[in-house]
Design an enzyme around this catalytic site. Structure first.
Site, PDB file in Angstrom:
ATOM      1  N   ALA A   1       1.205   3.157   2.298  1.00 37.70           N
ATOM      2  CA  ALA A   1       1.716   3.347   3.652  1.00 37.70           C
ATOM      3  C   ALA A   1       2.718   2.276   4.032  1.00 37.70           C
ATOM      4  CB  ALA A   1       0.557   3.327   4.658  1.00 37.70           C
ATOM      5  N   CYS A   2       3.078   1.385   3.107  1.00 39.96           N
ATOM      6  CA  CYS A   2       3.859   0.209   3.449  1.00 39.96           C
ATOM      7  C   CYS A   2       5.291   0.364   3.016  1.00 39.96           C
ATOM      8  CB  CYS A   2       3.251  -1.027   2.791  1.00 39.96           C
ATOM      9  SG  CYS A   2       4.160  -2.520   3.123  1.00 39.96           S
ATOM     10  N   GLY A   3       6.222   0.124   3.941  1.00 45.28           N
ATOM     11  CA  GLY A   3       7.629   0.238   3.605  1.00 45.28           C
ATOM     12  C   GLY A   3       8.434  -1.012   3.790  1.00 45.28           C
TER      13      GLY A   3
ATOM     14  N   SER B   1       0.848  -1.183   0.000  1.00 47.05           N
ATOM     15  CA  SER B   1       0.000   0.000   0.000  1.00 47.05           C
ATOM     16  C   SER B   1       0.883   1.232   0.000  1.00 47.05           C
ATOM     17  CB  SER B   1      -0.895   0.012   1.252  1.00 47.05           C
ATOM     18  OG  SER B   1      -0.134   0.358   2.395  1.00 47.05           O
TER      19      SER B   1
ATOM     20  N   CYS C   1       6.923  -4.441   3.682  1.00 47.79           N
ATOM     21  CA  CYS C   1       6.071  -5.611   3.492  1.00 47.79           C
ATOM     22  C   CYS C   1       6.801  -6.796   2.899  1.00 47.79           C
ATOM     23  CB  CYS C   1       4.887  -5.254   2.589  1.00 47.79           C
ATOM     24  SG  CYS C   1       3.788  -4.038   3.292  1.00 47.79           S
TER      25      CYS C   1
END
Length: 279
Positions: free
Chosen positions: A128-130, A126, A132
């Protein structure tokens, strides 16, 4: 790659879109036009050593500065060395739908690319995902960094001035209220490059990518971000050899740990009246 039919070319998406809304207030309701931050997927591929391009990531982003986002992400995640980049371009595969035309970017590098060494499975993230795609917390902590910053960092007075300077260069936030921003700054607080995106991690990658594609050092005295100082942002600062990170929000325990271990000065809760130094 073959070229698509020019008649089927999609219109390149913008950073914001118009919409009609109904606003409810104490004085009644009214219908008006509003603007939303555009959010679309971007697939990043890497090609090297004459082999077909391989997908490394899919992220939700605000269209614009896509080549910078791709280059910054690939460098910050240690998929590539910036010096190995030979071309960054939109993919023109004939089987792409018209709406995908500007949503797939391929980085061509010199030499071979070992994707499996970085991600054991293809993953989507997403905005907002760093982290994953990482296998474990231990592997996340194993940050392969550029040379550590050896110069001075901004003084507390300069640090306190940075969020306001950043806000002055956030046109999409002014229109939508729905995007993050990041900037690189020198020791005197001069902003070197500013980028916006719905994802705070994407904004940082765009900033780093802008420096890479301009042939400038990705290291700097300071990285300024509009949100909280999560671990992933400190990780990107370490990976690029940045001396300090200034955020308007809170840090986390893991971000403070990484900053302390890596020698990155970390400031949170920063505004014109104060800043809190955690590392």
């Amino acid at each position: 790659m073959s070229s698509p039919d020019p008649a089927s070319r999609a219109r390149r998406p913008g950073a914001t879109v118009r919409t009609r809304v109904t606003e409810h207030a104490d004085t009644g309701q009214r219908t008006r036009e509003d603007r939303l931050a555009t959010e679309e997927p971007l697939e990043i591929r890497i090609a090297g050593n004459g082999l077909p391009a391989q997908r490394i990531w899919v992220t939700m982003r605000t269209p614009g500065h896509d080549f910078e986002l791709a280059a910054g992400f690939a460098a910050n995640e240690s998929f590539i060395s910036p010096a190995d980049i030979r071309q960054v371009a939109y993919c023109t595969d004939a089987d792409l739908d018209p709406e995908q035309e500007f949503n797939v970017v391929t980085i061509t590098v010199a030499g071979a690319v070992d994707i499996a060494a970085r991600h054991t499975a293809l993953s989507a993230g997403s905005s907002a995902c760093g982290v994953c795609g990482k296998d474990s917390v231990a592997s996340v902590l194993d940050v392969r960094a550029a040379e550590p910053w050896a110069g001075p960092i901004p003084s507390p007075d300069v640090v306190r001035s940075l969020p306001e300077a950043l806000r002055g260069q956030q046109p999409n936030f002014k229109r939508t209220g729905g995007v993050h921003a990041a900037a690189l700054a020198d020791v005197d607080g001069r902003l070197l490059v500013v980028r916006e995106d719905v994802g705070r991690h994407n904004a940082v990658d765009k900033v780093i990518g802008a420096r890479i594609l301009a042939g400038e050092p990705r290291s700097a005295a300071c990285l300024v971000v509009s949100g909280r100082a999560g671990f992933e942002l400190v990780q990107k600062a370490v990976a690029s050899g940045i001396g300090s990170l200034v955020s308007v929000g809170a840090p986390t325990s893991l971000s403070v740990r990484l900053a302390t271990e890596s020698g990155v000065s970390l400031f949170g809760f920063t505004d014109a009246s104060r800043c809190v130094q955690y590392a």
